[in-house]
Write a protein that holds these residues in place. Structure first.
Motif, PDB file in Angstrom:
ATOM      1  N   ALA A 202      98.884  42.704  62.592  1.00 53.91           N
ATOM      2  CA  ALA A 202      97.518  43.255  62.605  1.00 53.91           C
ATOM      3  C   ALA A 202      96.496  42.173  62.939  1.00 53.91           C
ATOM      4  N   PHE A 203      96.792  40.957  62.512  1.00 56.46           N
ATOM      5  CA  PHE A 203      95.888  39.838  62.778  1.00 56.46           C
ATOM      6  C   PHE A 203      95.692  39.663  64.293  1.00 56.46           C
TER       7      PHE A 203
ATOM      8  N   GLU B  30      96.630  41.970  66.617  1.00 56.06           N
ATOM      9  CA  GLU B  30      96.236  43.242  67.237  1.00 56.06           C
ATOM     10  C   GLU B  30      94.723  43.418  67.168  1.00 56.06           C
ATOM     11  N   ARG B  31      94.130  42.899  66.107  1.00 56.74           N
ATOM     12  CA  ARG B  31      92.661  42.942  66.005  1.00 56.74           C
ATOM     13  C   ARG B  31      92.020  42.121  67.133  1.00 56.74           C
TER      14      ARG B  31
ATOM     15  N   GLU C 195      88.026  40.268  56.885  1.00 60.46           N
ATOM     16  CA  GLU C 195      89.217  39.786  57.586  1.00 60.46           C
ATOM     17  C   GLU C 195      88.843  38.728  58.628  1.00 60.46           C
TER      18      GLU C 195
ATOM     19  N   THR D 296      85.553  38.793  61.682  1.00 61.83           N
ATOM     20  CA  THR D 296      85.828  39.898  62.600  1.00 61.83           C
ATOM     21  C   THR D 296      84.523  40.567  63.042  1.00 61.83           C
ATOM     22  N   SER D 297      83.535  40.575  62.161  1.00 63.52           N
ATOM     23  CA  SER D 297      82.262  41.220  62.487  1.00 63.52           C
ATOM     24  C   SER D 297      81.385  40.357  63.382  1.00 63.52           C
TER      25      SER D 297
ATOM     26  N   VAL E 255      92.296  44.133  70.290  1.00 65.04           N
ATOM     27  CA  VAL E 255      91.314  45.229  70.291  1.00 65.04           C
ATOM     28  C   VAL E 255      89.935  44.689  70.676  1.00 65.04           C
ATOM     29  N   HIS E 256      89.591  43.516  70.160  1.00 65.73           N
ATOM     30  CA  HIS E 256      88.256  42.973  70.419  1.00 65.73           C
ATOM     31  C   HIS E 256      88.055  42.550  71.866  1.00 65.73           C
TER      32      HIS E 256
ATOM     33  N   LEU F 241      89.159  36.816  62.102  1.00 64.56           N
ATOM     34  CA  LEU F 241      89.538  37.190  63.470  1.00 64.56           C
ATOM     35  C   LEU F 241      90.108  35.955  64.162  1.00 64.56           C
TER      36      LEU F 241
END
Ligand code: FE2
Length: 286
Positions: free
Chosen positions: A262-263, A265-266, A95, A233-234, A269-270, A97
Motif C-alpha cells: 500500500a505504501f 501503491e499510494r 501516512e 501524503t496530503s 496513485v499520486h 508518502l
C-alpha cells in the motif's frame, strides 16, 4: 524525549534498531552491488555516476536488478518495513508518502567535509527569496516539505544537525557559515550548536532538511547508509525526484509483502497519471 516533541522542537529524531542484523546482512551486498553498477551506468542519467559522488539516488531502479528481481524485492521490503514507517507516521500525523530511496557511501579517494546548508537554498538560490519563503516551510508543518530518514547499515556519525534550526532563520553566526561571502565558509567545522548524530548499524535518524545540516565524506570512515525520503501524503512534492515511472512496470512490486505494498501503491496513485502522460514538470503542491 517523545519523538513527536523532539521532531517539533529539534527537527530530528533518532530511531534505534530500524533494521535488524539479519536484514542488514541481506541488504549490504545488494547495495554494494547497486553502487558498483551505478559506477558503470546510472540508469536515470544513462552515464556512470561521478567518481566519489557521495550519494546515489533511486537505488530502487529496476535496471540494477535485471538479473535478480529478488534483490529488488529486498530493497523495497526494507524501505517499507513497519519500523521505517512507524515513527514518520507519528511525526506527520498521517501516512507517509514515498518520495525516493538513496544510498550514501563514503568516497574511495578524496575526503571532504560536507557543506552546511538548508535544503531550501536549493529551492531558492537567491537568499532574499529563500528568507521570504522560509516561514512557509515552518508554518506548513512539513506540508510541501519532506523528511529524510537515513538508516545506517554500518555504524556512522556522519550527519550533523543544528537542533531547532528548522524552526527559525539563521543566526548571524550561522549565516556567516552557510551563505555569506558566496558560501566560501560553508564547510566550516565551527557551526555553533551542531550535534553529530551517532548511529549504530541499523539505527536511523530522521531529520527535517529545512534545518541546518551537513554530511561528512571521509575515505577512512566507512559509510553505507540507506535513505528513505518521505512526505506527508496530503502534501506531495511533484518534482524530478518522484518521476519514477518504473513503478508502472508489471511485476515491479513482486516479492514485496502484500501488507507493505500500500505504501508504494499510494505513490503510484499520486503520480502515475503524470508519469503515463509523460508531461513536463509542473508544481502540484508546495
Ligand atoms: Fe540536504
Amino acid at each position: 524525549m517523545d519523538p513527536v516533541r523532539q521532531w517539533r522542537e529539534q527537527g530530528y529524531v533518532v530511531v534505534r534498531k530500524v533494521f535488524d542484523a539479519e536484514r542488514i546482512a541481506r541488504l549490504l551486498p545488494i547495495v554494494e552491488d547497486v553502487w558498483r553498477r551505478s559506477q558503470v551506468r546510472e540508469p536515470t542519467a544513462g552515464v556512470p555516476s561521478p567518481p566519489d559522488a557521495p550519494v546515489l539516488f533511486h537505488c530502487n531502479h529496476p535496471e540494477y536488478f535485471a538479473d535478480d528481481r529478488s534483490r529488488l524485492a529486498e530493497v523495497l521490503s526494507a524501505g517499507s518495513a513497519e519500523r521505517v514507517l512507524d515513527v514518520p507516521r507519528r511525526l506527520f500525523g498521517e501516512e507517509p508518502l514515498f518520495r525516493s530511496f538513496s544510498l550514501w557511501f563514503s568516497p574511495e579517494r578524496v575526503s571532504t567535509d560536507g557543506h552546511w546548508h538548508r535544503d531550501t537554498q536549493f529551492l531558492f538560490p537567491q537568499e532574499a527569496e529563500e528568507r521570504a519563503r522560509f516561514p512557509g516551510f515552518i508554518d506548513s508543518d512539513f506540508g510541501g516539505s519532506s523528511a529524510q530518514f537515513q538508516i545506517a547499515l554500518v555504524a556512522s556519525d556522519d550527519v550533523e544537525y543544528v537542533p531547532g534550526s528548522h524552526g527559525r532563520w539563521d543566526t548571524p553566526a550561522e549565516n556567516a557559515i552557510r551563505r555569506a561571502d558566496g558560501a566560501k565558509h560553508w564547510r566550516s567545522n565551527a557551526m555553533p550548536g551542531a550535534v553529530r548524530v551517532a548511529l549504530e548499524a541499523g539505527d536511523g535518524v530522521i531529520f527535517n532538511p529545512m534545518g541546518l545540516h551537513r554530511g561528512r565524506y571521509h575515505v577512512d570512515k566507512l559509510r553505507r547508509t540507506f535513505m528513505a525520503t518521505l512526505t506527508k501524503t496530503s502534501a506531495p512534492l511533484q518534482d524530478h525526484f518522484v518521476r519514477q515511472p518504473w513503478f508502472l512496470d508489471p511485476g515491479y512490486l513482486d516479492g514485496v509483502p502484500p501488507a507493505q505494498r500500500a505504501f508504494y501503491e499510494r505513490f503510484i496513485v499520486h503520480f502515475g497519471d503524470w508519469w503515463r502522460a509523460g508531461s513536463p514538470l509542473e508544481s502540484k503542491a508546495g
